[in-house]
Design a protein around this motif. Structure first.
Motif, PDB file in Angstrom:
ATOM      1  N   UNK A 119      12.734 -15.842 -29.431  1.00 33.42           N
ATOM      2  CA  UNK A 119      12.361 -15.456 -30.786  1.00 33.42           C
ATOM      3  C   UNK A 119      11.255 -14.432 -30.834  1.00 33.42           C
ATOM      4  N   UNK A 120      10.627 -14.212 -29.682  1.00 35.03           N
ATOM      5  CA  UNK A 120       9.572 -13.197 -29.613  1.00 35.03           C
ATOM      6  C   UNK A 120       9.322 -12.878 -28.144  1.00 35.03           C
ATOM      7  N   UNK A 121       8.850 -11.677 -27.848  1.00 37.89           N
ATOM      8  CA  UNK A 121       8.454 -11.364 -26.475  1.00 37.89           C
ATOM      9  C   UNK A 121       7.356 -10.314 -26.502  1.00 37.89           C
ATOM     10  N   UNK A 122       6.669 -10.185 -25.368  1.00 38.38           N
ATOM     11  CA  UNK A 122       5.653  -9.138 -25.321  1.00 38.38           C
ATOM     12  C   UNK A 122       5.884  -8.252 -24.111  1.00 38.38           C
ATOM     13  N   UNK A 123       5.520  -6.987 -24.251  1.00 35.52           N
ATOM     14  CA  UNK A 123       5.720  -6.038 -23.157  1.00 35.52           C
ATOM     15  C   UNK A 123       4.400  -5.348 -22.846  1.00 35.52           C
ATOM     16  N   UNK A 124       4.285  -4.932 -21.574  1.00 36.12           N
ATOM     17  CA  UNK A 124       3.098  -4.184 -21.183  1.00 36.12           C
ATOM     18  C   UNK A 124       3.470  -2.715 -21.116  1.00 36.12           C
ATOM     19  N   UNK A 125       2.709  -1.878 -21.802  1.00 33.92           N
ATOM     20  CA  UNK A 125       2.948  -0.446 -21.749  1.00 33.92           C
ATOM     21  C   UNK A 125       1.658   0.201 -21.245  1.00 33.92           C
ATOM     22  N   UNK A 126       1.730   1.474 -20.844  1.00 36.48           N
ATOM     23  CA  UNK A 126       0.506   2.136 -20.373  1.00 36.48           C
ATOM     24  C   UNK A 126      -0.606   2.103 -21.422  1.00 36.48           C
ATOM     25  N   UNK A 127      -0.224   2.037 -22.693  1.00 35.92           N
ATOM     26  CA  UNK A 127      -1.236   2.055 -23.757  1.00 35.92           C
ATOM     27  C   UNK A 127      -1.625   0.659 -24.232  1.00 35.92           C
ATOM     28  N   UNK A 128      -1.102  -0.352 -23.567  1.00 33.16           N
ATOM     29  CA  UNK A 128      -1.470  -1.712 -23.950  1.00 33.16           C
ATOM     30  C   UNK A 128      -0.276  -2.596 -24.240  1.00 33.16           C
ATOM     31  N   UNK A 228      18.205   5.250 -23.873  1.00 35.81           N
ATOM     32  CA  UNK A 228      16.775   4.995 -23.656  1.00 35.81           C
ATOM     33  C   UNK A 228      15.897   6.171 -24.044  1.00 35.81           C
ATOM     34  N   UNK A 229      16.537   7.238 -24.479  1.00 35.67           N
ATOM     35  CA  UNK A 229      15.789   8.420 -24.897  1.00 35.67           C
ATOM     36  C   UNK A 229      14.816   8.066 -26.022  1.00 35.67           C
ATOM     37  N   UNK A 230      13.576   8.502 -25.883  1.00 37.31           N
ATOM     38  CA  UNK A 230      12.599   8.334 -26.952  1.00 37.31           C
ATOM     39  C   UNK A 230      11.941   6.960 -27.038  1.00 37.31           C
ATOM     40  N   UNK A 231      12.393   6.012 -26.231  1.00 38.96           N
ATOM     41  CA  UNK A 231      11.826   4.653 -26.336  1.00 38.96           C
ATOM     42  C   UNK A 231      10.345   4.644 -25.947  1.00 38.96           C
ATOM     43  N   UNK A 232      10.019   5.395 -24.891  1.00 41.47           N
ATOM     44  CA  UNK A 232       8.602   5.475 -24.484  1.00 41.47           C
ATOM     45  C   UNK A 232       7.752   6.036 -25.633  1.00 41.47           C
ATOM     46  N   UNK A 233       8.296   7.065 -26.302  1.00 44.02           N
ATOM     47  CA  UNK A 233       7.577   7.666 -27.440  1.00 44.02           C
ATOM     48  C   UNK A 233       7.381   6.636 -28.561  1.00 44.02           C
ATOM     49  N   UNK A 234       8.406   5.824 -28.755  1.00 46.66           N
ATOM     50  CA  UNK A 234       8.323   4.808 -29.802  1.00 46.66           C
ATOM     51  C   UNK A 234       7.212   3.799 -29.479  1.00 46.66           C
ATOM     52  N   UNK A 235       7.164   3.368 -28.215  1.00 42.29           N
ATOM     53  CA  UNK A 235       6.127   2.417 -27.807  1.00 42.29           C
ATOM     54  C   UNK A 235       4.748   3.041 -27.969  1.00 42.29           C
ATOM     55  N   UNK A 236       4.666   4.332 -27.660  1.00 42.92           N
ATOM     56  CA  UNK A 236       3.393   5.012 -27.791  1.00 42.92           C
ATOM     57  C   UNK A 236       2.986   5.120 -29.269  1.00 42.92           C
ATOM     58  N   UNK A 237       3.975   5.395 -30.103  1.00 36.52           N
ATOM     59  CA  UNK A 237       3.703   5.481 -31.547  1.00 36.52           C
ATOM     60  C   UNK A 237       3.174   4.152 -32.073  1.00 36.52           C
ATOM     61  N   UNK A 238       3.738   3.060 -31.551  1.00 34.23           N
ATOM     62  CA  UNK A 238       3.293   1.722 -31.977  1.00 34.23           C
ATOM     63  C   UNK A 238       1.825   1.520 -31.584  1.00 34.23           C
TER      64      UNK A 238
END
Ligand code: GDP
Length: 480
Positions: A119-128, A228-238
């Protein structure tokens, strides 16, 4: 147009002496056979409803919550991850997007972990870190808001580039705006040859979701959940949006949070996915969770791994509760079992009482409208539809069905799915609910079932009108 104290008490399923007591408190001395006028009777019902509300305000759970909050030292607040909900029209790619992010981001570094749907998950990205509510659609979001719980910090609005703005896109915008939650637009399926990014921007701008490059304040990110195009950008936008929002929470304190999902598992008993809002939830903590309580036997993450604790904005599965809590319920760590049990018990009783009061109010409303208007019966209707045009058309046509004997009254109408507020209003007014190209969410469905309400779905206006007409003649028992 009068009702005696005895009849009113009977109608409300309470003792006549209780009605007399209420009236005494309002400065009226009455006897059991005394006739009351409509206004006085309504005052009695309101007073009774009011009392129920007051009792809720001073519940044990509230007191415990206050105690917990008192211990929080807000000067210790630290940055916390954002909690994101994905919304958008059906088939625009919400599930695909959530799956893509989870597949590529969650499993990566956790050895041997198998991602599970909790029902929920968390991911680690370079920005947090970013947490996602993994039940796409508006139901979860609305259900939680209906219970007064706000978990989501921002909404990803998924719009398919080949389809642009559709009814549920608008609904999602309405929900996000009503909740005051910022939107990031993910223009999905840009891998398709017929993708038209400009049209999406234009259509959204028409709904006051204006891209930054057009002078607005909403980030638009072009993505493909397939490539997968743009997904990194989306995570960064978040992360960028989260930074602007300066989201913080105190980590070193007793945890509070919200139930995101729950179920009953054959082997493991009640299973609840919770999202920590503040503090740190630990294995072995005693928690109060709506009408349930229990000591946390296991705390499990989205990889199915046992964990010792979960901090702010982090989801975790909790085992060990006395029963299955409801999505949207708040949870709270409390000091001892006795307190938790008593508060849960009280919550349970109050829930039952509120339900009863609603039914009583509905009964009375019905009675009043019938006695006040000399035989003219009122049929109350709540209308929800996907677009404003349909709302207006339905409202007009339905009210025109009224005749000398029956008044058809649309007591509430609007754009969007049928939520719990609609259901509660219908319950309180003994109204029929009509959904035109929209559905009732889970919490609303529960209320509808509990209160035994009439719910009808339509997708053709004439059908809706014909059916209500038929029902109205049915009420009259005449043939036409
Ligand atoms: P939801 O109803 O919003 O959750 O949409 P789904 O994720 O179920 O996707 C609906 C359909 O669109 C499925 O057939 C997906 O395979 C397809 N889809 C989703 N994302 C993309 C994308 O980026 N590109 C393409 N070409 N198809 C996609």
């Amino acid at each position: 147009e009068h009702i005696t104290v005895a009849d009113l008490a009977k109608e409300l399923s309470i003792k006549a002496s209780d009605v007399i007591k209420v009236l005494m408190n309002m400065g009226m001395m009455v006897t059991i056979n005394q006739p009351l006028d409509q206004d006085t009777a309504i005052l009695v019902v309101e007073e009774l409803g009011h009392k129920a509300e007051e009792a809720v305000i001073q519940s044990k759970a509230e007191k415990l919550k206050e105690e917990t909050e008192k211990e929080i030292d807000s000067s210790e607040a630290e940055t916390r991850p954002p909690v994101v909900t994905v919304m958008g029209h059906v088939d625009h790619g919400k599930t695909s997007l959530l799956d893509y992010i989870r597949k590529t981001k969650v499993t990566g570094d956790e050895a041997g972990g198998i991602t599970q749907h909790i029902g929920a998950y968390h991911v680690k990205t370079p920005k947090g870190v970013i947490s996602f509510i993994d039940t796409p659609g508006h139901a979860a979001f609305t259900a939680m808001r209906a219970r007064g719980a706000q978990v989501t910090d921002l909404v990803i609005l998924v719009v398919a580039a080949n389809d642009s703005v559709m009814p549920q896109t608008k609904e999602a915008i309405d929900h996000a705006k009503a909740a005051g939650v910022p939107i990031i637009v993910a223009i999905n399926k840009i891998d398709l040859p017929e993708a038209n990014v400009d049209k999406v921007k234009q259509d959204l701008a028409a709904h006051e979701v204006v891209p930054e490059d057009w002078g607005g304040d909403t980030q638009f990110i072009e993505v493909s959940a397939h490539t997968g195009q743009g997904i990194e950008d989306l995570l960064e936008a978040i992360s960028l949006q989260a930074e602007v929002m300066e989201l913080t929470a105190v980590k070193n304190t007793a945890a509070t949070g919200i139930v995101v999902e729950s179920s009953l598992d054959k082997g493991r008993g009640p299973v609840a996915t919770v999202l920590v809002k503040s503090g740190t939830l630990k294995k072995g903590d005693m928690i109060l969770c709506g009408e349930e309580y229990g000591r946390i036997r296991s705390l499990i993450d989205e990889n199915g791994q046992n964990i010792k604790s979960a901090g702010p904005s982090i989801p975790a599965v909790v085992l060990g509760l006395s029963g299955v809590p409801t999505a949207g319920d708040e949870f709270l760590v409390v000091k001892n079992k006795k307190e938790a049990r008593e508060a849960a018990q009280e919550n349970r009783e109050q829930e039952r009482e509120t339900r009863l009061k609603r039914q009583q109010a509905a009964k009375l409303e019905n009675l009043m409208s019938q006695m006040g208007q000399e035989e003219r019966i009122t049929v109350n209707i709540v209308v929800k539809a996907d677009v404003q045009g349909s709302v207006e058309a339905l409202k007009d046509s339905l009210e025109k069905i009224s005749n000398e004997e029956v008044e058809v009254k649309v007591i509430s109408s609007g754009v969007g799915g049928i939520n719990n507020a609609d259901a509660q209003l219908a319950a309180a007014s003994n109204a029929i609910i009509i959904g035109f190209n929209v559905r009732a969410d889970k919490v609303a469905r529960e209320t509808i079932k509990e209160s035994d309400l009439d719910l009808h779905y339509f997708s053709i206006i004439y059908e809706a009108i014909d059916q209500v007409k038929a029902a109205v003649t049915g009420v009259l028992g005449t043939e036409t």
